[in-house]
Write an enzyme that holds these catalytic residues in place. Structure first.
Site, PDB file in Angstrom:
ATOM      1  N   ASP A   1       1.064  -1.384  -0.044  1.00 18.86           N
ATOM      2  CA  ASP A   1      -0.091   0.026   0.121  1.00 18.86           C
ATOM      3  C   ASP A   1       0.943   1.240  -0.012  1.00 18.86           C
ATOM      4  O   ASP A   1       1.958   0.785   0.209  1.00 18.86           O
ATOM      5  CB  ASP A   1      -0.912  -0.072   1.178  1.00 18.86           C
ATOM      6  CG  ASP A   1      -1.464   1.307   1.328  1.00 18.86           C
ATOM      7  OD1 ASP A   1      -2.285   1.840   0.462  1.00 18.86           O
ATOM      8  OD2 ASP A   1      -1.895   1.560   2.650  1.00 18.86           O
TER       9      ASP A   1
ATOM     10  N   ASP B   1      -0.005   5.174   1.064  1.00 20.31           N
ATOM     11  CA  ASP B   1      -0.413   6.073   2.010  1.00 20.31           C
ATOM     12  C   ASP B   1      -0.301   5.307   3.306  1.00 20.31           C
ATOM     13  O   ASP B   1      -1.163   4.364   3.578  1.00 20.31           O
ATOM     14  CB  ASP B   1      -1.814   6.723   1.755  1.00 20.31           C
ATOM     15  CG  ASP B   1      -1.805   7.532   0.450  1.00 20.31           C
ATOM     16  OD1 ASP B   1      -0.978   8.519   0.638  1.00 20.31           O
ATOM     17  OD2 ASP B   1      -2.380   7.283  -0.271  1.00 20.31           O
TER      18      ASP B   1
END
Length: 213
Positions: free
Chosen positions: A8, A10
């Protein structure tokens, strides 16, 4: 040994959730209403179109989702360019370790591609990633598995042989729905996130050892 490692972005590669909360709150003020950080926490890991579709309906906002995102994304990219950021501690070493073992690496993020590309360019880490997939480029964003399944496809990997690094409840749900092993990273700046569905939880990226994957 695993076939691929998928990040991922953020809250995992960049500690950007405070920026997202700040700009999203400011965007709501621009739209003539208020929202708290706590109210936004349920959307962490979701795509902008999905988040704003919900908020637009709940708050009866007259603007279109597209108009809202245009304002919001421009503000986020401006802030990203103007402020000083560095990768989350341990990310550079983890990327180097994965490269040293010949493990393909990808990004599967709910952020728009333009924001993802700004981040990896700012950090100079773009060459590490064999694929980048935005949640806005698949049919359904997290917590649906689509973005992770697409990343695995592009990496030529069996989803069951992929490991994901996530910091949000929605992201972990997506990774597990894709049949992947998921490491949950506790990032206090990502808000109150339930990481209990993760196969393993770490408080530092440095706790992830490539030789143990």
């Amino acid at each position: 040994m695993i076939q691929a490692f998928i990040f991922d972005m953020d809250g995992v590669i960049i500690d950007s959730e405070p920026l997202h909360f700040e700009v999203d709150m400011e965007t709501m003020r621009y739209l003539g209403t208020e929202i708290t950080k706590e109210e936004l926490e349920r959307f962490v890991g979701m795509t902008n179109p999905e988040m704003w579709a919900v908020l637009r309906e709940e708050r009866s906002l007259p603007q279109t989702v597209e108009e809202i995102i245009e304002y919001q994304l421009a503000a986020k990219i401006k802030a990203l360019r103007e402020r000083s950021y560095a990768p989350i501690d341990g990310i550079a070493e983890l990327l180097d370790g994965l490269k040293g073992r010949g493990i393909p690496v990808g990004i599967a993020s709910s952020s728009p591609r333009s924001f993802i590309e700004e981040v990896v360019a700012k950090f100079g880490i773009a060459p590490h990633f064999a694929c980048v997939v935005s949640g806005e480029e698949v049919d359904k964003g997290k917590p649906a598995p689509d973005v992770y399944l697409e990343a695995a496809r592009q990496l030529g990997a069996d989803p069951r042989q992929c490991v994901v690094l996530e910091d949000s409840r929605n992201g972990i749900a997506a990774a597990k729905a894709a049949g992947m092993t998921c490491i949950g990273y506790v990032n206090e700046n990502s808000g109150n996130q339930d990481l209990s569905m993760a196969d393993r939880i770490v408080r530092s990226v440095r706790d992830i050892l490539v030789e143990d994957l």
